[in-house]
Design an enzyme around this catalytic site. Structure first.
Site, PDB file in Angstrom:
ATOM      1  CG  HIS A   8       2.275  -0.324   6.928  1.00  0.00           C
ATOM      2  ND1 HIS A   8       3.383  -1.132   6.925  1.00  0.00           N
ATOM      3  CD2 HIS A   8       1.673  -0.532   8.125  1.00  0.00           C
ATOM      4  CE1 HIS A   8       3.459  -1.782   8.086  1.00  0.00           C
ATOM      5  NE2 HIS A   8       2.441  -1.441   8.832  1.00  0.00           N
TER       6      HIS A   8
ATOM      7  CD  GLU B  55      -3.836  -9.175  10.646  1.00  0.00           C
ATOM      8  OE1 GLU B  55      -3.031 -10.111  10.881  1.00  0.00           O
ATOM      9  OE2 GLU B  55      -3.738  -8.060  11.181  1.00  0.00           O
TER      10      GLU B  55
END
Lengths: 408, 673
Positions: B477, B408
């Protein structure tokens, strides 16, 4: 020497006002320009600013909220730092207390130094301090109480922990008013006074006309969606009538004349007042030069003035000027009515609802949407002939609305 | 190899040889004189903050940049004065910037560590070690996508090569064969930590092989060696063969930063030894030995540079400080205000999912703007984990719909560089939680870039990912994060709650010149609603009144909108009328619509799935108490997710997130309060 705080004159005709509340507390350090208290005149409520510096002293006979006070009446004092030091040597500023301000004034940090003739802070029965010490009035309720001229100390709170809410104020206002006639709102009082004054001192006469409003209504319906989409402003018939009135004033300066203290003066601008109905009464803010600029500008002015009137946020200068006003009861069942001229003006146009009515066009009776106009006129300023000419211009513009789009 | 043979690859004429030698000498000298003058100015207090000089390393900037054109781009570090000058920044702009003046290269917004001159390809220096590597890769990506025959250079120290940005950036450049030169200036110390202590493998050049690119070690104090290595790397990049890593062995002979003690970590003797290997003196002797220039010619260069530096100093000293009222200018590119014609959706409405609505917006914009590309894990052939890119890979190919490794920080930093260099990246994170690995790139680089470059760089970058609690996704998440991002100046934060809003806001985001965090609640992705066909944009900072009401105002976002609607319907039967406002964007926040509503109702509840402390509710509460205090008839209330990581078990997950029943209770209490 202490400086006296007096009730000021707001506008030439004011003799008395309604004291609403102190905006500062006893012992507060005041700078020039700080708002001191709120005063309601016949036109609007206004925050009165201090012209001097000093420490505020509120005597115990200071007016209570809702009390009517004469212009010039002394309601408090501003003391200088020296005086306080002299009166109460114990309160002399010492290093580290942080109570000497840049402007040389003194703010008491622990015990407020109090001259003998004043009640110490906390005992003064004053709205803000009471509310703050109880800490159980919602800001909205406090605002509503001031608006209604209601003394909050008599209200019982029903919110959590006994907090006074808007509902409590409204309930108190509705139950206390009939039994205490003295307590009706200051706005009602102002309206009562000004209409009585106008109707008894102004020789009214009335001119009536019925207008074929077909073209006017069609044009508004054409313009409405476009303006609403682009600018988010709803164009109303009121805006178009204001425009017509402004343009007629421009064509016919005689109608800009008013009776002022035994003489006639002609106002320079084509301003037109607009009557805004409120739950407690009405206000007449003034639309500036509705004949100039585009229609949107008129609609914007009208809409923001009406909103400010409803929110209680009209400033005094928004109520001043204009020789004529418009009272439009177009949304009501009234077909036709005559209005009382607003004090300081020379005419008032009253407009009833637009309705399909029989109307003669080309020698035939047809059904047309029409509006019935009634112009109330001050005979001291204008006679029948000129007044009819003024009304004629208004009718002409309303029946040829394309002229309204262009303006002056 | 003699200098003339190195220079002589393209031309044999003696005149041009002399010209090149003079150019390199002049460049190194300019850097040296500037640095010495700046060090003196720092002592005098003219430089207000840090001042990291490049003395001793001049051969590297000069040798590399001699191979670059104006449209090639350089990304650099906190020790960047030399790079800026070698890339063509005017010395007086450099001085004025360090002196904090309006005429500085960053208009006084950056100082020594934030030097920008994008007009000459100096894309900026960074106070954080590492990001320049990723940003150079991003510029390389732009060049590749736009088919421009340019290359990007990242200059960084040995300290950067033990940082994740180095490894992620080199790997990305390696797999996509980006036209980039990675220049490591190994001066033996990362601030004060010796490299041979900090690196398990002390060869930087050897790391090139790990990422599939040549790794070359050169003497960084030999300008000809650097020039030559950079020349080969540049040809390789321009020929489409990909990146090169060059390790330049060098030494800084002044302290890490001016004014710092220099001998706690290295010895005086070591510094003196390196001073004897001064790159400028070495090159000067070589020029004379090889008869490239006369001594008098060198002296005239020395005189010219000396005068130029003095003038630069005077210019800076006489320049005004920037006006105080300009301090907050250039935070944003401008209001994200769509043209009036596109504010209203006029297309026929079809019922579709939230997910399809953003895909439709992306697909329409992809066709219109070839600068848009998507980066993310699984966005290519697979079409996105949440079908965010379905159909695009087949039509536009891998350059515009790019699968990434799981890195990322790497691809967000690369996207930053791409946006800086003229393309419009869409970064698809799947889950917003993953982005935290790239937080520094977003908050320190992307958010601040427009400001630091005094508005000369635009940052059209869209960062999208799923937020929200549900389906036992557990704590990596399930986060919401919008309050966190809204805290930073420079970012727009968009959180749509309906399919139609998602499409219109996505379009605005794709045409905005500001970085946008586009956060989609995962539980809404399959929710359906009417979506207009064709082009329309929804203005940022314009809340929607979802439902008008009289008694209480509720502000809710994302999933909380439908939950509040349900609560409002239940309460309607009890005679409680709820006005529901969906701000749609958290930054900018439409406080005025909320204020108007509170003016009517007197009561305000904020239902917010993000955490309560320092959050959206706190912000709205403070703003309303500023502008709407007198309208309040009761204290403002907040209803939030429990302040804990999100649990997995359905019973626990259910316990932390607000439901319609709790909203009903909160509203009932508020109406009574």
């Amino acid at each position: 020497m202490a400086i006296e705080i007096k009730i000021p004159r707001l506008g030439w005709s004011m003799e008395e006002g309604t004291f609403q509340s102190w905006l500062k507390k006893d012992g507060d350090s005041i700078k020039p320009g700080d708002p001191l208290f709120t005063l309601e005149s016949e036109k609007a409520a206004q925050d009165i600013e201090s012209t001097d510096a000093g420490v505020l002293r509120i005597p115990d006979d200071s007016p209570k909220p809702g009390e009517v006070v004469k212009v010039g009446h002394v309601i408090g004092l501003l003391s200088s730092a020296d005086e306080i030091a002299g009166e109460n040597p114990k309160a002399k500023p010492t290093n580290g207390d942080g109570n000497i301000h840049h402007d040389g004034t003194v703010k008491p940090t622990v015990t407020p130094p109090v001259p003998d003739n004043l009640v110490p802070l906390g005992q003064a029965p004053e709205l803000n301090s009471v509310a703050e010490s109880a800490a159980a009035v919602s800001p909205r309720a406090r605002r509503k109480a001031v608006e209604l001229g209601l003394d909050i100390r008599h209200v019982r709170g029903t919110g959590v922990g006994g907090r006074i809410t808007e509902a409590d104020i409204l309930k108190a206002a509705s139950t206390t008013q009939p039994s205490t006639p003295h307590n009706f709102t200051s706005m009602r009082r102002a309206i009562a006074k000004s209409t009585a004054l106008s109707f008894s001192s102004t020789p009214h006469f009335y001119l009536r006309s019925e207008v074929n409003a077909l073209a006017l209504i069609e044009m508004r319906e054409d313009l409405l969606p476009e303006m609403e989409k682009l600018q988010g402003i709803r164009l109303t018939l009121t805006d178009l009538i204001l425009r017509a009135q402004g343009m007629a004033l421009n064509d016919f300066p005689n109608a800009r004349r008013i009776w002022a203290k035994e003489e006639i003066i002609e106002l320079p601008a084509n301003d037109v007042g607009i009557v805004v109905a409120l739950p407690e009464g009405l206000m007449i803010p003034v639309v500036r030069s509705p004949e100039a600029g585009d229609l949107l500008a008129v609609a914007k002015q009208r809409s923001s003035l009406a909103a400010a009137a409803r929110a209680g946020g009209l400033k005094l200068d928004a109520l001043q000027g204009g020789a004529t006003s418009l009272s439009n009861l177009g949304n009501s069942p009234a077909d036709d009515f005559a209005a009382v001229i607003s004090p300081g003006q020379s005419s008032m146009l009253a407009v009833g609802r637009a309705m399909p009515r029989p109307f003669v066009v080309d020698h035939k009776v047809c059904v047309r949407p029409t509006m019935k106009l009634c112009l109330s006129v001050d005979h001291r300023v204008m006679d029948g002939g000129p007044a009819a000419e003024f009304l004629g211009r208004i009718v002409h513009y309303l029946e040829h609305p394309v002229l309204l789009v262009k303006g002056r | 190899m003699p200098a003339k043979e190195i220079i002589d690859v393209e031309t044999k004429s003696a005149k041009s040889l002399a010209h090149e030698a003079r150019r390199l000498y002049r460049q190194m000298l300019l850097i040296r004189y500037c640095e010495e003058r700046l060090a003196a100015a720092h002592k005098k207090g003219l430089v207000h903050g840090a001042c990291h000089t490049y003395v001793g390393q001049e051969a590297i900037a000069a040798g590399v940049c001699a191979n670059l054109s104006r449209t090639d781009m350089v990304f650099s570090t906190h020790r960047g004065h030399g790079h800026a000058l070698a890339k063509g920044m005017e010395p007086r702009q450099l001085f004025a910037e360090l002196y904090g003046r309006e005429t500085g290269c960053s208009r006084g917004r950056g100082g020594s560590m934030h030097l920008f001159a994008p007009e000459v390809g100096m894309m900026g220096t960074s106070g954080i070690v590492g990001p320049c590597i990723l940003q150079a890769a991003g510029a390389g990506y732009s060049f590749q996508l736009l088919k421009q025959n340019n290359l990007a250079v990242a200059f960084f120290g040995d300290g950067a090569v033990n940082n994740g940005a180095f490894h992620e950036g080199l790997n990305l450049a390696g797999i996509w064969k980006l036209p980039v030169i990675f220049v490591c200036e190994n001066n033996n110390y990362a601030t004060e930590v010796p490299f041979d202590y900090a690196a398990a493998n002390p060869s930087v050049a050897a790391r090139g092989a790990v990422y599939g690119m040549p790794g070359i070690e050169v003497d960084g104090n030999d300008v000809m060696a650097v020039f030559s290595a950079a020349k080969r790397a540049a040809s390789r990049a321009r020929d489409g063969d990909g990146p090169t890593l060059i390790e330049c062995k060098t030494y800084r002979t002044r302290p890490h930063s001016e004014g710092m003690a220099d001998f706690g970590y290295r010895t005086r003797e070591e510094v003196e030894e390196w001073k004897k290997r001064c790159p400028i003196q070495i090159f000067r002797s070589r020029i004379l030995a090889e008869d490239l220039l006369e001594e008098s010619e060198l002296e005239s260069v020395e005189k010219e540079i000396s005068e130029m530096v003095e003038l630069a100093h005077q210019y800076a000293e006489q320049s005004p400080f920037p006006a105080r009222e300009t301090a907050a200018i250039h935070v944003y590119a401008g209001p994200a205000d769509p043209p009036a014609a596109l504010k209203e959706a006029i297309g026929k409405e079809r019922v579709m999912t939230y997910m399809k609505a953003t895909l439709e917006a992306l697909t329409e914009e992809f066709a219109k703007n070839e600068r848009i590309f998507v980066l993310g894990e699984g966005v290519g052939k697979r079409g996105g984990n949440f079908a965010t890119t379905t159909g695009l890979f087949e039509k536009y190919g891998p350059e515009r719909v790019r699968d990434t490794p799981i890195c990322e920080r790497g691809f967000v930093g690369l996207a930053c560089g791409a946006a800086m260099s003229g393309t419009r990246p869409v970064v698809d994170f799947m889950f917003a939680d993953f982005v935290l690995d790239a937080a520094g790139e977003i908050m320190n680089q992307i958010a601040k870039m427009q400001y630091m470059s005094s508005g000369r760089l635009k940052m059209p970058i869209l960062l999208r990912g799923c937020i929200g609690i549900g389906h036992s996704a557990a704590t990596h998440h399930s986060g919401s994060y919008y309050s966190t991002y809204a805290h930073f100046p420079g970012l727009r934060v968009v959180v749509p709650s309906t399919a139609a809003d998602a499409k219109g806001l996505f379009k605005t985001a794709l045409r905005s010149n500001d970085p946008v965090l586009f956060l989609e609640h995962r539980e809404l992705l399959t929710s359906k609603g009417p979506v207009p066909e064709g082009d329309y944009m929804i203005e940022f900072g314009r809340a929607k009144i979802v439902r008008p009401g009289e008694h209480v105002t509720v502000v809710a976002l994302a999933m909380m909108v439908s939950k509040t609607l349900k609560a409002a319907e239940l309460l309607e039967r009890e005679g409680i009328s709820v006005e529901l406002i969906d701000p749609r964007t958290v930054a900018p926040l439409d406080v005025e619509t909320i204020r108007q509503s509170v003016a009517k109702t007197g009561r305000l509840l904020i239902v917010d799935e993000d955490f309560q402390p320092f959050g959206l509710g706190a912000e709205i509460t403070a703003r309303i108490s500023d502008v709407g205090f007198d309208y309040l008839d009761a204290p403002i209330r907040r209803l939030n997710t429990v302040h804990s990581p999100t649990p997995y078990s359905p019973s626990l997950e259910d316990a932390v997130v607000p439901h319609a029943e709790q909203i009903v209770i909160a509203i009932r209490e508020l109406v009574k309060a």
